[in-house]
Design a protein around this motif. Structure first.
Motif, PDB file in Angstrom:
ATOM      1  N   TYR A  32      -8.454   8.612   0.311  1.00 58.34           N
ATOM      2  CA  TYR A  32      -9.333   9.016   1.410  1.00 58.34           C
ATOM      3  C   TYR A  32      -9.262  10.529   1.547  1.00 58.34           C
ATOM      4  O   TYR A  32      -8.418  11.065   2.237  1.00 58.34           O
ATOM      5  CB  TYR A  32      -8.900   8.317   2.699  1.00 58.34           C
ATOM      6  CG  TYR A  32      -8.912   6.816   2.570  1.00 58.34           C
ATOM      7  CD1 TYR A  32     -10.116   6.123   2.589  1.00 58.34           C
ATOM      8  CD2 TYR A  32      -7.740   6.094   2.398  1.00 58.34           C
ATOM      9  CE1 TYR A  32     -10.139   4.746   2.447  1.00 58.34           C
ATOM     10  CE2 TYR A  32      -7.757   4.716   2.265  1.00 58.34           C
ATOM     11  CZ  TYR A  32      -8.962   4.055   2.292  1.00 58.34           C
ATOM     12  OH  TYR A  32      -8.990   2.692   2.155  1.00 58.34           O
ATOM     13  N   GLN A  33     -10.165  11.220   0.874  1.00 62.86           N
ATOM     14  CA  GLN A  33     -10.087  12.673   0.783  1.00 62.86           C
ATOM     15  C   GLN A  33     -10.817  13.397   1.911  1.00 62.86           C
ATOM     16  O   GLN A  33     -10.627  14.586   2.101  1.00 62.86           O
ATOM     17  CB  GLN A  33     -10.629  13.111  -0.569  1.00 62.86           C
ATOM     18  CG  GLN A  33      -9.809  12.526  -1.698  1.00 62.86           C
ATOM     19  CD  GLN A  33     -10.438  12.722  -3.054  1.00 62.86           C
ATOM     20  OE1 GLN A  33     -11.544  13.202  -3.177  1.00 62.86           O
ATOM     21  NE2 GLN A  33      -9.716  12.343  -4.091  1.00 62.86           N
ATOM     22  N   VAL A  34     -11.675  12.712   2.658  1.00 62.99           N
ATOM     23  CA  VAL A  34     -12.428  13.345   3.734  1.00 62.99           C
ATOM     24  C   VAL A  34     -11.743  13.016   5.059  1.00 62.99           C
ATOM     25  O   VAL A  34     -11.512  11.856   5.374  1.00 62.99           O
ATOM     26  CB  VAL A  34     -13.900  12.842   3.752  1.00 62.99           C
ATOM     27  CG1 VAL A  34     -14.657  13.458   4.908  1.00 62.99           C
ATOM     28  CG2 VAL A  34     -14.571  13.136   2.428  1.00 62.99           C
ATOM     29  N   ARG A  35     -11.415  14.034   5.827  1.00 62.94           N
ATOM     30  CA  ARG A  35     -10.762  13.853   7.129  1.00 62.94           C
ATOM     31  C   ARG A  35     -11.722  14.218   8.239  1.00 62.94           C
ATOM     32  O   ARG A  35     -12.391  15.249   8.194  1.00 62.94           O
ATOM     33  CB  ARG A  35      -9.525  14.741   7.239  1.00 62.94           C
ATOM     34  CG  ARG A  35      -8.434  14.391   6.287  1.00 62.94           C
ATOM     35  CD  ARG A  35      -7.642  13.281   6.847  1.00 62.94           C
ATOM     36  NE  ARG A  35      -6.565  12.940   5.919  1.00 62.94           N
ATOM     37  CZ  ARG A  35      -5.809  11.905   6.072  1.00 62.94           C
ATOM     38  NH1 ARG A  35      -5.979  11.119   7.086  1.00 62.94           N
ATOM     39  NH2 ARG A  35      -4.866  11.641   5.201  1.00 62.94           N
ATOM     40  N   MET A  36     -11.790  13.351   9.250  1.00 65.55           N
ATOM     41  CA  MET A  36     -12.570  13.606  10.467  1.00 65.55           C
ATOM     42  C   MET A  36     -11.667  13.270  11.643  1.00 65.55           C
ATOM     43  O   MET A  36     -11.678  12.134  12.130  1.00 65.55           O
ATOM     44  CB  MET A  36     -13.844  12.762  10.497  1.00 65.55           C
ATOM     45  CG  MET A  36     -14.832  13.103   9.428  1.00 65.55           C
ATOM     46  SD  MET A  36     -16.276  12.047   9.601  1.00 65.55           S
ATOM     47  CE  MET A  36     -17.436  12.941   8.608  1.00 65.55           C
ATOM     48  N   GLY A  37     -10.839  14.209  12.027  1.00 64.27           N
ATOM     49  CA  GLY A  37      -9.863  13.955  13.080  1.00 64.27           C
ATOM     50  C   GLY A  37      -8.813  12.980  12.579  1.00 64.27           C
ATOM     51  O   GLY A  37      -8.170  13.210  11.568  1.00 64.27           O
ATOM     52  N   ASN A  38      -8.648  11.850  13.289  1.00 59.74           N
ATOM     53  CA  ASN A  38      -7.684  10.829  12.895  1.00 59.74           C
ATOM     54  C   ASN A  38      -8.253   9.843  11.875  1.00 59.74           C
ATOM     55  O   ASN A  38      -7.557   8.949  11.427  1.00 59.74           O
ATOM     56  CB  ASN A  38      -7.207  10.043  14.117  1.00 59.74           C
ATOM     57  CG  ASN A  38      -6.350  10.904  15.015  1.00 59.74           C
ATOM     58  OD1 ASN A  38      -5.719  11.845  14.555  1.00 59.74           O
ATOM     59  ND2 ASN A  38      -6.325  10.581  16.291  1.00 59.74           N
ATOM     60  N   GLY A  88       0.806  -1.219   0.000  1.00 60.71           N
ATOM     61  CA  GLY A  88       0.000   0.000   0.000  1.00 60.71           C
ATOM     62  C   GLY A  88       0.834   1.260   0.000  1.00 60.71           C
ATOM     63  O   GLY A  88       1.984   1.284   0.434  1.00 60.71           O
ATOM     64  N   SER A  89       0.241   2.316  -0.469  1.00 57.36           N
ATOM     65  CA  SER A  89       0.900   3.618  -0.543  1.00 57.36           C
ATOM     66  C   SER A  89       0.987   4.234   0.844  1.00 57.36           C
ATOM     67  O   SER A  89       0.101   4.060   1.673  1.00 57.36           O
ATOM     68  CB  SER A  89       0.096   4.527  -1.470  1.00 57.36           C
ATOM     69  OG  SER A  89       0.560   5.838  -1.401  1.00 57.36           O
ATOM     70  N   ARG A 126     -13.414   7.935   2.354  1.00 58.16           N
ATOM     71  CA  ARG A 126     -13.552   8.250   0.935  1.00 58.16           C
ATOM     72  C   ARG A 126     -14.702   9.225   0.707  1.00 58.16           C
ATOM     73  O   ARG A 126     -14.684  10.012  -0.220  1.00 58.16           O
ATOM     74  CB  ARG A 126     -13.823   6.978   0.139  1.00 58.16           C
ATOM     75  CG  ARG A 126     -12.643   6.084   0.049  1.00 58.16           C
ATOM     76  CD  ARG A 126     -12.925   4.920  -0.841  1.00 58.16           C
ATOM     77  NE  ARG A 126     -11.724   4.097  -0.928  1.00 58.16           N
ATOM     78  CZ  ARG A 126     -11.694   2.863  -1.337  1.00 58.16           C
ATOM     79  NH1 ARG A 126     -12.813   2.294  -1.724  1.00 58.16           N
ATOM     80  NH2 ARG A 126     -10.593   2.197  -1.380  1.00 58.16           N
ATOM     81  N   SER A 127     -15.728   9.126   1.554  1.00 61.23           N
ATOM     82  CA  SER A 127     -16.929   9.923   1.355  1.00 61.23           C
ATOM     83  C   SER A 127     -17.623  10.134   2.697  1.00 61.23           C
ATOM     84  O   SER A 127     -17.415   9.357   3.639  1.00 61.23           O
ATOM     85  CB  SER A 127     -17.866   9.196   0.384  1.00 61.23           C
ATOM     86  OG  SER A 127     -19.124   9.789   0.363  1.00 61.23           O
ATOM     87  N   THR A 128     -18.461  11.129   2.756  1.00 62.35           N
ATOM     88  CA  THR A 128     -19.258  11.332   3.982  1.00 62.35           C
ATOM     89  C   THR A 128     -20.580  10.598   3.887  1.00 62.35           C
ATOM     90  O   THR A 128     -21.314  10.529   4.855  1.00 62.35           O
ATOM     91  CB  THR A 128     -19.527  12.839   4.198  1.00 62.35           C
ATOM     92  OG1 THR A 128     -20.162  13.366   3.025  1.00 62.35           O
ATOM     93  CG2 THR A 128     -18.249  13.586   4.496  1.00 62.35           C
ATOM     94  N   ASP A 129     -20.906  10.043   2.719  1.00 60.05           N
ATOM     95  CA  ASP A 129     -22.152   9.312   2.518  1.00 60.05           C
ATOM     96  C   ASP A 129     -21.970   7.838   2.842  1.00 60.05           C
ATOM     97  O   ASP A 129     -20.938   7.246   2.555  1.00 60.05           O
ATOM     98  CB  ASP A 129     -22.623   9.418   1.045  1.00 60.05           C
ATOM     99  CG  ASP A 129     -22.924  10.845   0.644  1.00 60.05           C
ATOM    100  OD1 ASP A 129     -23.287  11.648   1.528  1.00 60.05           O
ATOM    101  OD2 ASP A 129     -22.796  11.155  -0.554  1.00 60.05           O
ATOM    102  N   VAL A 130     -23.014   7.247   3.418  1.00 57.40           N
ATOM    103  CA  VAL A 130     -23.026   5.821   3.671  1.00 57.40           C
ATOM    104  C   VAL A 130     -24.106   5.215   2.797  1.00 57.40           C
ATOM    105  O   VAL A 130     -25.241   5.667   2.807  1.00 57.40           O
ATOM    106  CB  VAL A 130     -23.306   5.514   5.166  1.00 57.40           C
ATOM    107  CG1 VAL A 130     -23.403   4.018   5.388  1.00 57.40           C
ATOM    108  CG2 VAL A 130     -22.247   6.134   6.036  1.00 57.40           C
ATOM    109  N   ARG A 131     -23.748   4.203   2.005  1.00 58.48           N
ATOM    110  CA  ARG A 131     -24.709   3.576   1.106  1.00 58.48           C
ATOM    111  C   ARG A 131     -24.964   2.163   1.513  1.00 58.48           C
ATOM    112  O   ARG A 131     -24.122   1.436   1.876  1.00 58.48           O
ATOM    113  CB  ARG A 131     -24.190   3.606  -0.334  1.00 58.48           C
ATOM    114  CG  ARG A 131     -24.053   5.004  -0.839  1.00 58.48           C
ATOM    115  CD  ARG A 131     -23.605   4.994  -2.299  1.00 58.48           C
ATOM    116  NE  ARG A 131     -23.379   6.354  -2.697  1.00 58.48           N
ATOM    117  CZ  ARG A 131     -22.263   6.828  -3.211  1.00 58.48           C
ATOM    118  NH1 ARG A 131     -21.260   6.014  -3.425  1.00 58.48           N
ATOM    119  NH2 ARG A 131     -22.145   8.077  -3.535  1.00 58.48           N
TER     120      ARG A 131
END
Length: 168
Positions: A153-159, A145-146, A163-168
């Motif tokens: 993973y463009q969305v950060r929420m603390g630590n 892995g990189s 990938r997204s704020t949406d849950v499908r």
């Protein structure tokens, strides 16, 4: 096992819901992909390498591997198609027609981007229209892995990186 308990408890799914999502393939079909039956003219094609092993990093540029295909038969061989088991692998031959005794280079290109882990991919070489390949080349790849996951993973929420704020 933890995932199944999660499905039952948190999502309120029944065992029938979970079974409906699982598709069981017959053993013969799985074996046909792992060790396919070769066509009758398979003895006329000789690969100098039948198994390629590689270790790559996800950030690496696509890697190319080469092997030679030789027509050891007495008749002309024409490649009808060359297919792979994953879109991250592409393969092409230098020539589409081989006369007896001739060789050509088979180039296999692997793109590690987004494919982290250990994989076995296959390249199938067909010489006649039909269902059975004339030769199979195996490609075992281990992709590390990189270290930079900001592109995935463009969305950060603390630590936590998502990938997204949406849950499908």
């Amino acid at each position: 096992m933890t995932a199944i308990i999660f499905l039952f408890c948190v999502l309120g799914l029944s065992s029938a819901d979970v079974r409906a999502q699982i598709r069981i393939l017959p053993k013969e079909r799985l074996e046909a992909v792992d060790s396919p039956k070769l066509s009758g003219d398979s003895a006329a094609l000789k690969l100098d390498v039948r198994h390629i092993k590689a270790e790559l990093k996800e950030d690496d540029a696509p890697e190319s591997f080469c092997c030679m295909i030789t027509n050891v038969g007495t008749e002309q061989m024409c490649f009808s198609k060359i297919s792979t088991t994953c879109s991250c692998v592409s393969a092409f031959a230098g020539q589409n027609v081989l006369k007896p005794g001739e060789s050509t280079k088979l180039t296999v290109r692997y793109n590690p981007k987004g494919h982290i882990g250990r994989f076995e991919h296959k390249v199938f070489i067909y010489t006649k229209p039909g269902t059975d390949p004339s030769a199979v080349l195996r490609l075992n790849v281990e992709v590390e892995g990189s270290s930079d996951i900001s592109g995935i993973y463009q969305v950060r929420m603390g630590n936590i990186a998502l990938r997204s704020t949406d849950v499908r």
